[in-house]
Write a protein that holds these residues in place. Structure first.
Motif, PDB file in Angstrom:
ATOM      1  N   MET A 107      46.403  19.448   0.500  1.00 53.39           N
ATOM      2  CA  MET A 107      45.469  20.513   0.869  1.00 53.39           C
ATOM      3  C   MET A 107      46.244  21.773   1.265  1.00 53.39           C
ATOM      4  O   MET A 107      46.949  21.778   2.275  1.00 53.39           O
ATOM      5  CB  MET A 107      44.600  20.059   2.040  1.00 53.39           C
ATOM      6  CG  MET A 107      43.689  18.902   1.697  1.00 53.39           C
ATOM      7  SD  MET A 107      42.615  18.458   3.084  1.00 53.39           S
ATOM      8  CE  MET A 107      41.629  17.165   2.304  1.00 53.39           C
ATOM      9  N   PRO A 108      46.119  22.846   0.476  1.00 49.91           N
ATOM     10  CA  PRO A 108      46.877  24.064   0.769  1.00 49.91           C
ATOM     11  C   PRO A 108      46.320  24.797   1.983  1.00 49.91           C
ATOM     12  O   PRO A 108      45.115  24.829   2.201  1.00 49.91           O
ATOM     13  CB  PRO A 108      46.706  24.897  -0.501  1.00 49.91           C
ATOM     14  CG  PRO A 108      45.357  24.481  -1.016  1.00 49.91           C
ATOM     15  CD  PRO A 108      45.248  23.015  -0.694  1.00 49.91           C
ATOM     16  N   ASP A 109      47.216  25.379   2.740  1.00 47.03           N
ATOM     17  CA  ASP A 109      46.813  26.129   3.927  1.00 47.03           C
ATOM     18  C   ASP A 109      47.321  27.565   3.790  1.00 47.03           C
ATOM     19  O   ASP A 109      46.915  28.270   2.876  1.00 47.03           O
ATOM     20  CB  ASP A 109      47.340  25.435   5.185  1.00 47.03           C
ATOM     21  CG  ASP A 109      46.528  25.769   6.423  1.00 47.03           C
ATOM     22  OD1 ASP A 109      46.601  26.922   6.890  1.00 47.03           O
ATOM     23  OD2 ASP A 109      45.812  24.892   6.933  1.00 47.03           O
ATOM     24  N   ASN A 110      48.216  28.001   4.645  1.00 43.38           N
ATOM     25  CA  ASN A 110      48.694  29.376   4.562  1.00 43.38           C
ATOM     26  C   ASN A 110      49.657  29.572   3.398  1.00 43.38           C
ATOM     27  O   ASN A 110      50.378  28.652   2.990  1.00 43.38           O
ATOM     28  CB  ASN A 110      49.383  29.775   5.868  1.00 43.38           C
ATOM     29  CG  ASN A 110      48.393  30.056   6.972  1.00 43.38           C
ATOM     30  OD1 ASN A 110      47.414  30.757   6.773  1.00 43.38           O
ATOM     31  ND2 ASN A 110      48.641  29.504   8.154  1.00 43.38           N
ATOM     32  N   LEU A 111      49.690  30.804   2.872  1.00 41.21           N
ATOM     33  CA  LEU A 111      50.600  31.220   1.812  1.00 41.21           C
ATOM     34  C   LEU A 111      51.524  32.297   2.360  1.00 41.21           C
ATOM     35  O   LEU A 111      51.148  33.057   3.253  1.00 41.21           O
ATOM     36  CB  LEU A 111      49.826  31.782   0.614  1.00 41.21           C
ATOM     37  CG  LEU A 111      48.674  30.943   0.057  1.00 41.21           C
ATOM     38  CD1 LEU A 111      48.044  31.658  -1.131  1.00 41.21           C
ATOM     39  CD2 LEU A 111      49.143  29.559  -0.337  1.00 41.21           C
TER      40      LEU A 111
END
Length: 322
Positions: A214-218
């Motif tokens: 699950m991607p969060d901050n970039l």
């Protein structure tokens, strides 16, 4: 380009910072790391690799819960505050100014991440229109699709909606030439591209799908640098099955989810992409004692990891492109 085979995310050091939940970490030009913690303080971390101890400086207090950060200049910072909206912080005296706290008369419930563009506009995400930060798991379970991408024009106090219907809109970054934005959809395990210029301006399309977590901050440190993606947790097959269920079933699951203490797994990770969507790195670790990685940046010759739950940051080995 590297292969898809994941490599081990090697932690060298865990650094306590005197605050809980450094949800986003960003590096300045001098290699210092800025972050916000759950009591509302904005901190600057220096000498992260010094055995004698990190220097922690309090720069400001937002009065809310700071999440995503974006440096404007050495002395100015954008802050997405989950309680107060989009803020601008003067790092010389700690002054906090609200840039936007509503859109079309609706209060910004869950402002998440921002990026500043060269034309003076600010684009930012709202993760959910239904759930506040403390009940974030409810939005993930219900799969509401109420996340938004917004834009605040220079000098304006009224954000416009660029894109909606996102599954827990989270991290945000611009391409090197600012022709498009990439937004993380945590609830869909994907990255979405929104075109700002060119023949597809105003349209969106997948940038990277079926991510391993699950991607969060970039984050990216330079226009030609890699786009780093923090993976807050692994994919959860039962959750993905739930997302295919009827809305009433998902709502019932969300009501239960917000009442049960959340326990993150020990599986953490980070990905890196270039602007074509090619994957450069896939780093992962199992049984990590540093859990729920919500951000990653490069600083002090390391990858620095942030977490919305931990009382500090982690310093990890910075991979090469070989």
């Amino acid at each position: 380009m590297l292969t898809e085979t994941p490599r081990t995310l090697v932690a060298h050091r865990y650094v306590a910072i005197g605050g809980r939940g450094p949800e986003d970490v960003v590096a300045d030009a001098r290699g210092r790391v800025l972050t916000g913690v759950e009591d509302g303080r904005i901190l600057r971390l220096d000498r992260l690799t010094d055995p004698a101890g990190v220097r922690v400086e309090v720069l400001a207090e937002t009065g809310g819960r700071p999440l995503g950060l974006e440096l404007l200049t050495e002395d100015s910072l954008l802050v997405c505050d989950a309680e107060r909206g989009l803020l601008r912080v003067d790092l010389t005296d700690g002054t906090v100014r609200i840039l936007a706290d509503s859109v079309a008369g609706e209060r910004l419930r869950f402002c998440s991440n921002a990026v500043a563009l060269s034309d003076g506009s600010v684009c930012f995400t709202v993760s959910s229109r239904r759930y506040p930060l403390r009940h974030w798991i409810g939005d993930i379970a219900e799969h509401t699709g109420t996340g938004r991408l917004l834009r605040l024009a220079p000098g304006s106090e009224r954000p416009e909606v660029l894109l909606e219907g996102l599954q827990f809109a989270n991290g945000l970054v611009a391409s090197g030439d600012e022709s498009f934005l990439v937004v993380a959809e945590t609830g869909a395990c994907r990255l979405t591209r929104f075109w700002l210029t060119g023949p597809r301006a105003g349209r969106s399309e997948p940038f990277a799908e079926n991510l391993p977590g699950m991607p969060d901050n970039l984050w990216r440190g330079a226009p030609d640098g890699p786009l780093w993606v923090a993976l807050a947790g692994p994919r959860v097959p039962p959750l993905e099955l739930l997302h295919k269920g009827a809305p009433a079933v998902r709502r019932a699951a969300a009501r239960l989810a917000v009442r049960v203490p959340f326990r993150p797994t020990g599986t953490i990770g980070a990905l890196a992409f270039d602007d074509t969507g090619a994957r450069l790195h896939h780093l992962t670790a199992r049984h990590s004692r540093f859990r729920m990685v919500t951000s990653v940046c490069e600083a002090a010759g390391h990858l620095v990891l942030g977490s919305i739950r931990e009382p500090g940051v982690a310093l990890c080995e910075l991979p090469s492109l070989k």
